[in-house]
Write a protein that holds these residues in place. Structure first.
Motif, PDB file in Angstrom:
ATOM      1  N   ALA A 160     -11.325  -2.854  11.986  1.00  0.00           N
ATOM      2  CA  ALA A 160     -10.629  -1.556  10.870  1.00  0.00           C
ATOM      3  C   ALA A 160      -8.881  -1.028  11.898  1.00  0.00           C
ATOM      4  CB  ALA A 160     -10.678  -1.589  10.023  1.00  0.00           C
ATOM      5  N   LEU A 161      -7.636  -0.671  11.900  1.00  0.00           N
ATOM      6  CA  LEU A 161      -6.679  -0.106  12.831  1.00  0.00           C
ATOM      7  C   LEU A 161      -6.920   0.635  11.803  1.00  0.00           C
ATOM      8  CD1 LEU A 161      -7.610  -3.003  14.127  1.00  0.00           C
ATOM      9  CD2 LEU A 161      -4.541  -2.216  15.010  1.00  0.00           C
ATOM     10  N   LEU A 162      -6.925   1.900  12.217  1.00  0.00           N
ATOM     11  CA  LEU A 162      -6.759   3.078  11.532  1.00  0.00           C
ATOM     12  C   LEU A 162      -5.672   4.162  11.932  1.00  0.00           C
ATOM     13  CD1 LEU A 162      -9.913   3.120   9.224  1.00  0.00           C
ATOM     14  CD2 LEU A 162      -7.999   2.174   7.906  1.00  0.00           C
ATOM     15  N   ASP A 163      -5.154   5.382  11.357  1.00  0.00           N
ATOM     16  CA  ASP A 163      -4.313   6.426  11.554  1.00  0.00           C
ATOM     17  C   ASP A 163      -5.288   7.389  12.092  1.00  0.00           C
ATOM     18  OD1 ASP A 163      -2.226   5.147  11.880  1.00  0.00           O
ATOM     19  OD2 ASP A 163      -1.510   6.242   9.763  1.00  0.00           O
ATOM     20  N   PHE A 164      -5.961   8.674  12.748  1.00  0.00           N
ATOM     21  CA  PHE A 164      -6.372   8.961  12.801  1.00  0.00           C
ATOM     22  C   PHE A 164      -7.269  10.498  11.945  1.00  0.00           C
ATOM     23  CE2 PHE A 164      -2.844  11.585  14.362  1.00  0.00           C
ATOM     24  CZ  PHE A 164      -2.651  12.959  13.165  1.00  0.00           C
ATOM     25  N   PRO A 165      -5.921  10.242  11.390  1.00  0.00           N
ATOM     26  CA  PRO A 165      -7.078  11.122   9.737  1.00  0.00           C
ATOM     27  C   PRO A 165      -7.307  10.225   8.541  1.00  0.00           C
ATOM     28  CG  PRO A 165      -4.174  11.543   9.546  1.00  0.00           C
ATOM     29  CD  PRO A 165      -4.608  10.239  10.979  1.00  0.00           C
ATOM     30  N   TRP A 166      -8.007   9.363   9.074  1.00  0.00           N
ATOM     31  CA  TRP A 166      -8.426   8.874   8.741  1.00  0.00           C
ATOM     32  C   TRP A 166     -10.639   9.385   9.142  1.00  0.00           C
ATOM     33  CZ3 TRP A 166      -9.262   4.648   4.246  1.00  0.00           C
ATOM     34  CH2 TRP A 166      -8.568   4.182   3.868  1.00  0.00           C
TER      35      TRP A 166
ATOM     36  N   LEU B 120       0.743  -1.102   0.142  1.00  0.00           N
ATOM     37  CA  LEU B 120      -0.118  -0.342   0.210  1.00  0.00           C
ATOM     38  C   LEU B 120       1.166   0.989   0.023  1.00  0.00           C
ATOM     39  CD1 LEU B 120      -2.121  -1.109   2.441  1.00  0.00           C
ATOM     40  CD2 LEU B 120      -2.484  -1.247   0.181  1.00  0.00           C
ATOM     41  N   PRO B 121       0.631   2.156  -0.493  1.00  0.00           N
ATOM     42  CA  PRO B 121       0.866   3.340  -0.383  1.00  0.00           C
ATOM     43  C   PRO B 121       0.971   4.666   1.148  1.00  0.00           C
ATOM     44  CG  PRO B 121      -0.786   4.232  -1.309  1.00  0.00           C
ATOM     45  CD  PRO B 121      -0.473   2.464  -1.137  1.00  0.00           C
ATOM     46  N   HIS B 122       2.415   4.724   1.226  1.00  0.00           N
ATOM     47  CA  HIS B 122       2.411   5.203   2.540  1.00  0.00           C
ATOM     48  C   HIS B 122       1.962   6.687   2.306  1.00  0.00           C
ATOM     49  CE1 HIS B 122       4.094   7.269   6.377  1.00  0.00           C
ATOM     50  NE2 HIS B 122       4.759   6.053   6.368  1.00  0.00           N
ATOM     51  N   GLU B 123       1.019   7.760   3.307  1.00  0.00           N
ATOM     52  CA  GLU B 123       0.644   8.685   3.807  1.00  0.00           C
ATOM     53  C   GLU B 123       1.861   9.666   2.786  1.00  0.00           C
ATOM     54  OE1 GLU B 123      -1.851  11.505   3.397  1.00  0.00           O
ATOM     55  OE2 GLU B 123      -2.401   9.244   3.282  1.00  0.00           O
ATOM     56  N   SER B 124       1.561  10.620   1.940  1.00  0.00           N
ATOM     57  CA  SER B 124       2.977  11.288   1.676  1.00  0.00           C
ATOM     58  C   SER B 124       3.490  11.167   0.798  1.00  0.00           C
ATOM     59  CB  SER B 124       3.849  12.024   3.454  1.00  0.00           C
ATOM     60  OG  SER B 124       4.279  12.890   2.080  1.00  0.00           O
ATOM     61  N   THR B 125       3.427  12.119  -0.254  1.00  0.00           N
ATOM     62  CA  THR B 125       4.560  11.448  -1.668  1.00  0.00           C
ATOM     63  C   THR B 125       5.965  11.596  -1.328  1.00  0.00           C
ATOM     64  OG1 THR B 125       4.254  13.124  -2.595  1.00  0.00           O
ATOM     65  CG2 THR B 125       2.613  12.662  -3.687  1.00  0.00           C
ATOM     66  N   GLN B 126       6.364  12.234  -0.280  1.00  0.00           N
ATOM     67  CA  GLN B 126       8.322  12.059  -0.105  1.00  0.00           C
ATOM     68  C   GLN B 126       8.333  10.886   0.242  1.00  0.00           C
ATOM     69  OE1 GLN B 126       9.266  14.062   3.485  1.00  0.00           O
ATOM     70  NE2 GLN B 126       7.584  14.540   4.331  1.00  0.00           N
ATOM     71  N   TYR B 127       7.122   9.272   0.905  1.00  0.00           N
ATOM     72  CA  TYR B 127       7.595   8.514   1.098  1.00  0.00           C
ATOM     73  C   TYR B 127       7.219   7.367   0.335  1.00  0.00           C
ATOM     74  CZ  TYR B 127       7.797  10.580   5.761  1.00  0.00           C
ATOM     75  OH  TYR B 127       8.490  11.572   6.669  1.00  0.00           O
TER      76      TYR B 127
ATOM     77  N   CYS C 214      -0.825   4.159   5.550  1.00  0.00           N
ATOM     78  CA  CYS C 214      -1.364   4.369   4.221  1.00  0.00           C
ATOM     79  C   CYS C 214      -2.071   5.122   3.897  1.00  0.00           C
ATOM     80  CB  CYS C 214      -1.781   2.433   4.015  1.00  0.00           C
ATOM     81  SG  CYS C 214      -3.951   3.222   4.049  1.00  0.00           S
ATOM     82  N   THR C 215      -2.025   5.462   2.546  1.00  0.00           N
ATOM     83  CA  THR C 215      -2.935   6.932   2.159  1.00  0.00           C
ATOM     84  C   THR C 215      -4.039   7.259   3.031  1.00  0.00           C
ATOM     85  OG1 THR C 215      -1.312   7.175   0.178  1.00  0.00           O
ATOM     86  CG2 THR C 215      -3.205   8.488  -0.066  1.00  0.00           C
ATOM     87  N   VAL C 216      -4.741   8.275   3.290  1.00  0.00           N
ATOM     88  CA  VAL C 216      -5.780   8.164   3.686  1.00  0.00           C
ATOM     89  C   VAL C 216      -7.105   7.891   2.279  1.00  0.00           C
ATOM     90  CG1 VAL C 216      -7.716   9.761   4.432  1.00  0.00           C
ATOM     91  CG2 VAL C 216      -5.141   9.536   6.046  1.00  0.00           C
ATOM     92  N   GLY C 217      -8.289   6.886   2.270  1.00  0.00           N
ATOM     93  CA  GLY C 217      -8.728   6.723   1.414  1.00  0.00           C
ATOM     94  C   GLY C 217      -8.267   5.989   0.293  1.00  0.00           C
ATOM     95  N   CYS C 218      -7.004   5.195   1.043  1.00  0.00           N
ATOM     96  CA  CYS C 218      -6.352   4.832  -0.926  1.00  0.00           C
ATOM     97  C   CYS C 218      -7.429   3.250  -1.289  1.00  0.00           C
ATOM     98  CB  CYS C 218      -5.573   3.818   0.718  1.00  0.00           C
ATOM     99  SG  CYS C 218      -4.295   2.454  -0.706  1.00  0.00           S
ATOM    100  N   SER C 219      -7.598   3.484  -2.065  1.00  0.00           N
ATOM    101  CA  SER C 219      -8.011   2.766  -2.948  1.00  0.00           C
ATOM    102  C   SER C 219      -7.856   1.153  -3.226  1.00  0.00           C
ATOM    103  CB  SER C 219      -8.395   3.078  -4.490  1.00  0.00           C
ATOM    104  OG  SER C 219      -7.760   3.764  -5.071  1.00  0.00           O
ATOM    105  N   ALA C 220      -6.314   0.725  -3.158  1.00  0.00           N
ATOM    106  CA  ALA C 220      -5.753  -0.370  -3.336  1.00  0.00           C
ATOM    107  C   ALA C 220      -6.259  -1.142  -1.852  1.00  0.00           C
ATOM    108  CB  ALA C 220      -4.212  -0.413  -3.177  1.00  0.00           C
TER     109      ALA C 220
END
Length: 237
Positions: free
Chosen positions: A167-173, A118-125, A148-154
């Protein structure tokens, strides 16, 4: 009767007990980043005494950033719990199970682990090896998403359209509209745990209050809980 429990360590990590299996998820880290929390020496000592963190069957790190992973702590855990299967997205130990490619699955007894890059949040990563995991035991499914990126379609490829119990998600979700929309339309969990929240003494940007205020903005999920304190334990049916 609960099917699983999750005992928080710090940041996003903790020990998941799913049926007879115990999985450590991003549980070992000790480098403190501004505005977030990690395992202090006192918390590490408590972890060694806490029965929730005894005899892991699986140790999984979604990625090897310092706020999610410590090589030295994992090396010590390997010495103490040599029976644990270790899943890492980077080659660290010769006897680990490497996470490679877009997707792979593994089994530990009757526990099945489905991994997906899955893509990590932020394009720098964007180039950081980063994996989510869907755990399955007797039809009960737990989704671990790392950073993973918030809203990640993958995530749809990882879940494969299967129902998600927890589900365990980071708070920005939870705090961002696109995250709440993805939870309601893409993941649809029965239970939701929100992490990556700092302990009170580290909360310089008010993330805890923002998450608490957002609790009422996701009516699609009846059971939402915030991971706020070390060794907080939550049980789920």
């Amino acid at each position: 009767m609960s099917h699983c429990t999750f005992t928080f360590s710090a940041n996003t990590g903790g020990a998941l007990a799913l049926g007879p299996f115990r999985v450590w998820y991003d549980a070992l880290h000790q480098e403190k980043l501004p505005g977030f929390s990690t395992l202090s020496p006192a918390l590490l000592a408590e972890m060694e005494r806490n029965p929730a963190f005894a005899a892991p069957d699986v140790i999984f790190h979604s990625h090897c950033h310092a706020d999610h992973f410590s090589r030295s702590l994992l090396a010590a855990a390997r010495q103490r719990w040599p029976q644990a299967e270790i899943f890492l997205p980077e080659k660290v130990f010769p006897d680990q199970v490497p996470l490679e490619g877009t997707a792979m699955s593994a089994s530990v007894g009757e526990l099945t682990l489905h991994f997906h890059r899955l893509p990590h949040e932020s394009t720098q990563y964007i180039h950081v090896p980063h994996y989510g995991c869907l755990l399955e035991w007797q039809g009960y499914r737990v989704l671990l998403t790392g950073d993973c990126t918030v809203g990640c379609s993958a995530l749809a490829e990882l879940t494969g359209g299967k129902s998600v119990d927890l589900a365990l998600l980071d708070f920005p979700w939870l705090t961002l509209p696109r995250g709440r929309e993805a939870i309601a339309d893409l993941i649809r969990p029965r239970h939701l745990l929100i992490g990556h929240l700092p302990f009170p003494e580290d909360d310089r940007w008010g993330y805890r209050l923002a998450a608490q205020r957002a609790l009422g903005k996701l009516p699609a999920v009846a059971d939402i809980r915030l991971l706020l304190e070390p060794f907080q334990t939550e049980s789920f049916d």
